[in-house]
Motif scaffolding. Sequence first.
Motif, short mmCIF file in Angstrom:
data_model
loop_
_atom_site.label_atom_id
_atom_site.label_comp_id
_atom_site.label_asym_id
_atom_site.label_seq_id
_atom_site.Cartn_x
_atom_site.Cartn_y
_atom_site.Cartn_z
N SER A 1 13.55 -4.15 18.53
CA SER A 1 13.10 -2.53 17.62
C SER A 1 14.29 -3.30 16.01
CB SER A 1 13.29 -1.42 18.39
OG SER A 1 12.66 -0.89 19.11
N ARG A 2 15.59 -3.30 15.90
CA ARG A 2 16.31 -4.23 15.20
C ARG A 2 15.68 -4.88 14.43
NH1 ARG A 2 19.95 -2.46 18.69
NH2 ARG A 2 20.75 -4.81 19.04
N ARG A 3 14.96 -5.81 14.88
CA ARG A 3 14.71 -7.17 14.13
C ARG A 3 13.39 -6.77 13.80
NH1 ARG A 3 16.62 -9.38 19.07
NH2 ARG A 3 14.53 -9.65 19.76
N TYR A 4 12.34 -6.08 14.60
CA TYR A 4 11.16 -5.47 13.51
C TYR A 4 12.06 -4.86 12.49
CZ TYR A 4 7.00 -2.85 12.25
OH TYR A 4 5.89 -2.43 12.44
N ASP A 5 13.20 -3.56 11.98
CA ASP A 5 12.92 -3.32 10.93
C ASP A 5 13.06 -4.16 9.38
OD1 ASP A 5 13.37 -1.38 12.14
OD2 ASP A 5 15.61 -1.35 12.38
N ALA A 6 13.49 -5.46 9.46
CA ALA A 6 13.29 -6.34 8.48
C ALA A 6 11.79 -6.44 8.31
CB ALA A 6 14.29 -7.58 8.41
N ALA A 7 10.76 -6.84 8.85
CA ALA A 7 9.58 -6.97 8.98
C ALA A 7 8.74 -6.48 8.62
CB ALA A 7 9.39 -7.89 10.51
N LYS A 8 9.31 -4.94 9.24
CA LYS A 8 8.54 -4.03 8.74
C LYS A 8 9.04 -3.16 7.78
CE LYS A 8 9.17 1.33 9.83
NZ LYS A 8 7.50 1.40 10.31
N ARG A 9 9.77 -3.75 6.60
CA ARG A 9 10.07 -3.41 5.20
C ARG A 9 9.33 -4.09 4.61
NH1 ARG A 9 9.96 -0.27 1.63
NH2 ARG A 9 11.52 -0.82 -0.15
N VAL A 10 9.00 -5.72 4.29
CA VAL A 10 7.56 -6.04 4.44
C VAL A 10 6.64 -5.85 4.09
CG1 VAL A 10 6.95 -8.22 4.15
CG2 VAL A 10 9.45 -8.36 4.45
N ILE A 11 6.25 -4.74 4.98
CA ILE A 11 5.09 -4.55 5.55
C ILE A 11 4.53 -3.54 5.13
CG2 ILE A 11 3.25 -3.27 7.21
CD1 ILE A 11 4.60 -5.44 9.57
N ASP A 12 5.84 -2.47 4.82
CA ASP A 12 5.56 -1.27 4.26
C ASP A 12 5.24 -1.67 2.22
OD1 ASP A 12 6.06 0.44 5.65
OD2 ASP A 12 7.75 1.25 5.60
N LEU A 13 6.12 -2.70 1.63
CA LEU A 13 5.95 -3.08 0.26
C LEU A 13 4.41 -3.57 -0.15
CD1 LEU A 13 9.53 -4.47 -0.37
CD2 LEU A 13 8.21 -2.54 -1.39
N VAL A 14 3.95 -4.30 1.06
CA VAL A 14 2.85 -4.87 0.77
C VAL A 14 2.09 -3.88 0.64
CG1 VAL A 14 0.63 -6.50 1.49
CG2 VAL A 14 3.58 -7.76 1.09
N VAL A 15 1.73 -3.41 2.00
CA VAL A 15 0.84 -1.92 2.22
C VAL A 15 0.59 -1.10 1.52
CG1 VAL A 15 -0.74 -0.57 4.31
CG2 VAL A 15 0.37 -3.05 4.47
N GLY A 16 1.94 -0.86 0.91
CA GLY A 16 1.94 0.75 0.43
C GLY A 16 1.35 -0.19 -0.79
N THR A 17 1.88 -0.78 -1.80
CA THR A 17 1.53 -1.12 -3.13
C THR A 17 -0.13 -1.20 -3.12
OG1 THR A 17 3.40 -2.70 -3.37
CG2 THR A 17 0.96 -3.12 -4.71
N ALA A 18 -0.82 -2.15 -2.02
CA ALA A 18 -1.80 -2.30 -1.87
C ALA A 18 -2.46 -0.28 -2.23
CB ALA A 18 -2.81 -2.53 -0.72
N ALA A 19 -2.07 0.53 -0.56
CA ALA A 19 -2.64 1.89 -0.69
C ALA A 19 -2.37 2.70 -1.62
CB ALA A 19 -2.18 2.24 -0.21
N LEU A 20 -1.42 2.42 -2.78
CA LEU A 20 -1.41 2.60 -3.92
C LEU A 20 -2.06 2.26 -4.84
CD1 LEU A 20 0.42 4.73 -5.03
CD2 LEU A 20 2.34 3.11 -6.04
N ILE A 21 -1.95 1.52 -5.36
CA ILE A 21 -3.63 0.83 -6.68
C ILE A 21 -4.95 0.99 -6.34
CG2 ILE A 21 -4.97 -1.14 -6.83
CD1 ILE A 21 -1.83 -2.82 -6.79
N VAL A 22 -5.63 1.02 -4.35
CA VAL A 22 -6.47 1.62 -4.03
C VAL A 22 -6.97 3.13 -4.28
CG1 VAL A 22 -8.27 2.33 -2.64
CG2 VAL A 22 -6.95 0.26 -2.57
#
Length: 278
Positions: free
Chosen positions: A19-40
């Motif tokens: 779970s701790r190792r996933y946190d770094a990847a999760k932050r990248v996902i948040d940035l990519v998906v969050g940016t796309a969602a905000l634009i849409v």
Amino acid sequence: MTTPTLQPAAQREPTPGCSRRYDAAKRVIDLVVGTAALIVAAPLMAMVALVIVCTLGRPVFFRQVRPGRRGELFEMVKFRTMRVVDPQRGLVTDADRLTPIGRWLRAASLDELPELWNVLRGEMSLVGPRPHLVKYLDIYTPWQARRHEVRPGITGLAQVRGRNELAWEDKFAYDIEYVDNRSLRLDLRIMIETVRVVLRREGISAPGAATWHEFTGTAGPDPAHRSGVGAPGGSPRPGSPELQVASDHRIGLPGHLELEKVPRADHLAGDGVRHQLP
């Protein structure tokens, strides 16, 4: 403002390494998906803002300080759904202040869209325990405080398992289950189920309340070991007697986890002190 404090949970098992190792990847996902969602969502957010201005007036946004990861405070932003508190006009309780358009925005979870900005700022995540009120930090038990081991989310496990209809003990149980088992697979499941919950308008408010019931602490033994809700030797399932937590277990943060002070935005009060889910 006196800043509440929060201390790490006593007698807890560490968060699993995966779970701790996933946190770094999760932050990248948040940035990519969050940016796309905000634009849409930008055109929709503009329309919602216009509706709020025409029906409630300004301010359009409801801003409130909430505790995030490690109990650090941040200013959460949502669309305003309630009238400003005005005792002279009888606008005191959530039921008094919640407008028809506000009910609709809450039912459709459109009021949560501005939180995508909090996600991009790193204060929230797309998925995680919902950020509760700052004043709750002083009445959490060590086990309940574990929900702050991760960033709070726009949606979470508790939100797709009953939302505001859940008892507080059940919400905490699902929060800790998520903390201990967070993964890409679980996040995807929660996001997919969130769509179903929103479309079905499930769990919008607590039974007998316009929005939710205040958390005042609960009595009972604090669970010592949590490795997953319902797992042998781990967390009991929501609703079980073991989830009654001791109200006399008060918590505070050690020096190395001092909370960052963030000015309150009380002058922008619109919704007051309340809880919106997911």
